[in-house]
Enzyme design. Structure first.
Site, PDB file in Angstrom:
ATOM      1  N   ASP A 151      -1.445 -12.999  -1.208  1.00  0.00           N
ATOM      2  CA  ASP A 151      -2.086 -11.837  -1.482  1.00  0.00           C
ATOM      3  C   ASP A 151      -2.946 -11.117  -0.373  1.00  0.00           C
ATOM      4  OD1 ASP A 151      -3.549 -10.152  -3.257  1.00  0.00           O
ATOM      5  OD2 ASP A 151      -5.384 -11.436  -3.636  1.00  0.00           O
ATOM      6  N   ASP A 166      -1.904  -6.217 -11.243  1.00  0.00           N
ATOM      7  CA  ASP A 166      -2.578  -6.961 -10.322  1.00  0.00           C
ATOM      8  C   ASP A 166      -3.531  -5.927  -9.766  1.00  0.00           C
ATOM      9  OD1 ASP A 166      -3.519  -9.366  -8.884  1.00  0.00           O
ATOM     10  OD2 ASP A 166      -2.801  -8.194  -7.246  1.00  0.00           O
ATOM     11  N   ARG A 206       0.862  -1.187   0.016  1.00  0.00           N
ATOM     12  CA  ARG A 206      -0.110   0.005   0.104  1.00  0.00           C
ATOM     13  C   ARG A 206       0.926   1.341   0.011  1.00  0.00           C
ATOM     14  NH1 ARG A 206      -4.025  -2.973  -1.775  1.00  0.00           N
ATOM     15  NH2 ARG A 206      -5.528  -3.815  -0.289  1.00  0.00           N
ATOM     16  N   HIS A 213      -3.671 -11.332 -13.016  1.00  0.00           N
ATOM     17  CA  HIS A 213      -4.869 -11.251 -12.315  1.00  0.00           C
ATOM     18  C   HIS A 213      -5.878 -11.753 -13.189  1.00  0.00           C
ATOM     19  CE1 HIS A 213      -7.870  -9.204  -9.675  1.00  0.00           C
ATOM     20  NE2 HIS A 213      -8.485  -9.608 -10.594  1.00  0.00           N
ATOM     21  N   PHE A 263     -12.381  -5.448  -1.664  1.00  0.00           N
ATOM     22  CA  PHE A 263     -11.969  -6.765  -1.578  1.00  0.00           C
ATOM     23  C   PHE A 263     -10.614  -6.890  -0.913  1.00  0.00           C
ATOM     24  CE2 PHE A 263     -14.561  -6.698  -5.582  1.00  0.00           C
ATOM     25  CZ  PHE A 263     -15.497  -7.583  -5.514  1.00  0.00           C
ATOM     26  N   GLY A 264     -10.382  -8.097  -0.092  1.00  0.00           N
ATOM     27  CA  GLY A 264      -9.088  -8.230   0.351  1.00  0.00           C
ATOM     28  C   GLY A 264      -9.127  -8.753   1.696  1.00  0.00           C
TER      29      GLY A 264
HETATM   30 ZN   LIG Z   1      -5.544 -10.051  -7.864  1.00  0.00          ZN
END
Ligand SMILES: [Zn+2]
Length: 439
Positions: free
Chosen positions: A310, A157, A69, A184, A328-329
């Site tokens: 990931d 990605d 990040r 991705h 997402f994540g």
């Molecule tokens: Zn991805």
């Protein structure tokens, strides 16, 4: 001269050398300097001792796919916090994706990551450069320039490479550097507005589904382009049974493809979304039991080469909202080993396979430019992970070193815990129960 460290009496597992034995390991000046089986001790008498009895001693884990990040989203994670999370998870090398803001699509951005990680990081950070300028999917980045400053792969990605033409160019051009193109794989026309796996549960919850076909169509295209160009393709976060089958067939044909699977896609099903837990919202989505079975089979027959986290940290505010609006994540560096050990305890994969997929195999994808990763060979950098395969612990996100507390494992008991992580001969992390005795 710093004092040597003697790691005594652990179960040494090093798939790169086929070692699986109780033994001792000596670290001197940041390198593996001696390894002995049984009760053998090194000739050099001056060292501190770390008692590893009952623990696994293996090469430091390598994560080919994480999101740090920085720059741009430092409220979610920084290189300082992300590398500390990595150390707690047993990772000594992590490869960061370039979907930062600004994205890592030029030499200056890569130099920033390298200098920041050298000054503030506690483990090795290897950057991945963008495939396209600004991750816009329109024009190739300066791949040669990025390769010259040490990126280990190229990826956009977060988003797929939509243009088949651009993907062809990227695979073609990357051959000059022998670096993989990481895609991705997502057919956007089928995932627009999608929230979770498409099926009975998405219908019941009234959430728009993401079909397996969205991933499989994109993988099929990429495999065709890898075959056409002879470029190296690496497929990120494989999540479906059909994807495993496509990759298996491509490998049989000799196409240059490698693939990864995440800890959460191996251990959690779409049912985690019942109750609208935004911490179980991930892309690609959690799938079904049948998919998990195929992914495990893929690991065991080497269709899937590696496990990558990931790691995708978000702030609490990001995830504290309606399911539709949540990003997402999963913040996964610190739960990876514990969750994966569940598969070892249930007999679905062997401990050696797990360690291979976290050490030797990702090192092979990275190649030799950083020298001697993923091994305990004499002379290699002393990157060592020590873990207790049987220690049970409860996941408390507030204790994470990561700024991202977003985990569907919160409150769960995992069996298997990292006790110490040594990076370049230095302790990057040590559990309070590990004592180092001066000799
Ligand atoms: Zn991805």
């Amino acid at each position: 001269m710093t004092k040597s460290l003697f790691i005594q009496g652990g179960q040494i597992i090093d798939p790169s050398q086929g070692i699986e034995a109780i033994g001792n390991l000596l670290i001197t000046e940041g390198k593996i300097s001696w390894l002995g089986k049984g009760k053998e001790t090194p000739p050099q008498p001056d060292y501190d001792i770390l008692n590893a009895k009952g623990l696994i001693v293996c090469p430091g884990f390598i994560d080919l796919h994480c999101h740090l990040r920085q720059p741009g989203d430092e409220e979610k994670e920084t290189i300082a916090t992300g590398t500390r999370a990595a150390a707690r998870g047993g990772f000594t090398t992590i490869c960061c994706m370039p979907n930062t803001s600004p994205p890592l699509d030029n030499q200056t951005a890569i130099e920033f990551i390298k200098s920041k990680s050298a000054s503030e990081g506690v483990v090795r950070v290897l950057p991945i450069g963008c495939i396209s300028k600004g991750r816009k999917g329109e024009e190739l980045s300066e791949m040669g320039e990025l390769a010259s400053v040490g990126v280990i792969a190229f990826s956009d990605d977060g988003e797929p490479v939509l243009s088949s033409y651009l993907m062809r160019q990227a695979l073609d051009y990357s051959r000059a550097f022998d670096l993989p193109i990481i895609d991705h794989c997502e057919e956007k026309a089928l995932t627009e507005g999608g929230q979770m796996n498409e099926g009975v549960i998405s219908t019941r919850l009234g959430l728009r589904g993401i079909p397996s076909a969205a991933e499989e169509i994109a993988i099929a295209r990429d495999l065709a382009l890898a075959e056409l160009t002879g470029g190296r393709l690496h497929i990120a976060h494989v999540s479906t049974e059909g994807s495993v089958e496509l990759i298996r067939r491509a490998k049989d044909k000799g196409i240059k493809v490698t693939a990864e699977v995440t800890p959460h896609h191996l251990t959690l099903t779409e049912e985690r979304v019942l109750g609208y837990d935004t911490n179980a919202k991930v892309n690609p989505p959690l799938r079904t039991k049948q998919d998990i079975k195929a992914l495990i089979q893929g690991l065991n027959d080497n269709t899937i080469d590696i496990i990558a986290t990931d790691h995708a940290p978000h702030t609490e505010a990001d995830k504290l909202c309606e399911f539709d609006l949540a990003p997402f994540g999963i913040s996964s560096l610190e739960t990876a080993l514990g969750s994966l050990m569940g598969l070892v305890h249930s007999g679905e994969i062997s401990l050696v396979t797990l360690i291979t997929k976290l050490t030797h195999e990702p090192a092979r994808i990275i190649g030799n430019r950083y020298g001697g990763l993923g091994t305990l060979a004499i002379g290699a950098p002393a990157d060592v992970t020590i873990f207790d395969p049987n220690l049970e612990w409860v996941v408390e996100p507030k204790d994470f070193a990561s700024k991202g507390k977003n985990t569907p494992f919160a409150g769960e008991t995992l069996k298997g815990r990292v006790m110490a992580t040594i990076y370049g001969g230095n302790l990057a992390y040590k559990d309070e129960n590990i004592k180092i005795k001066e000799k």
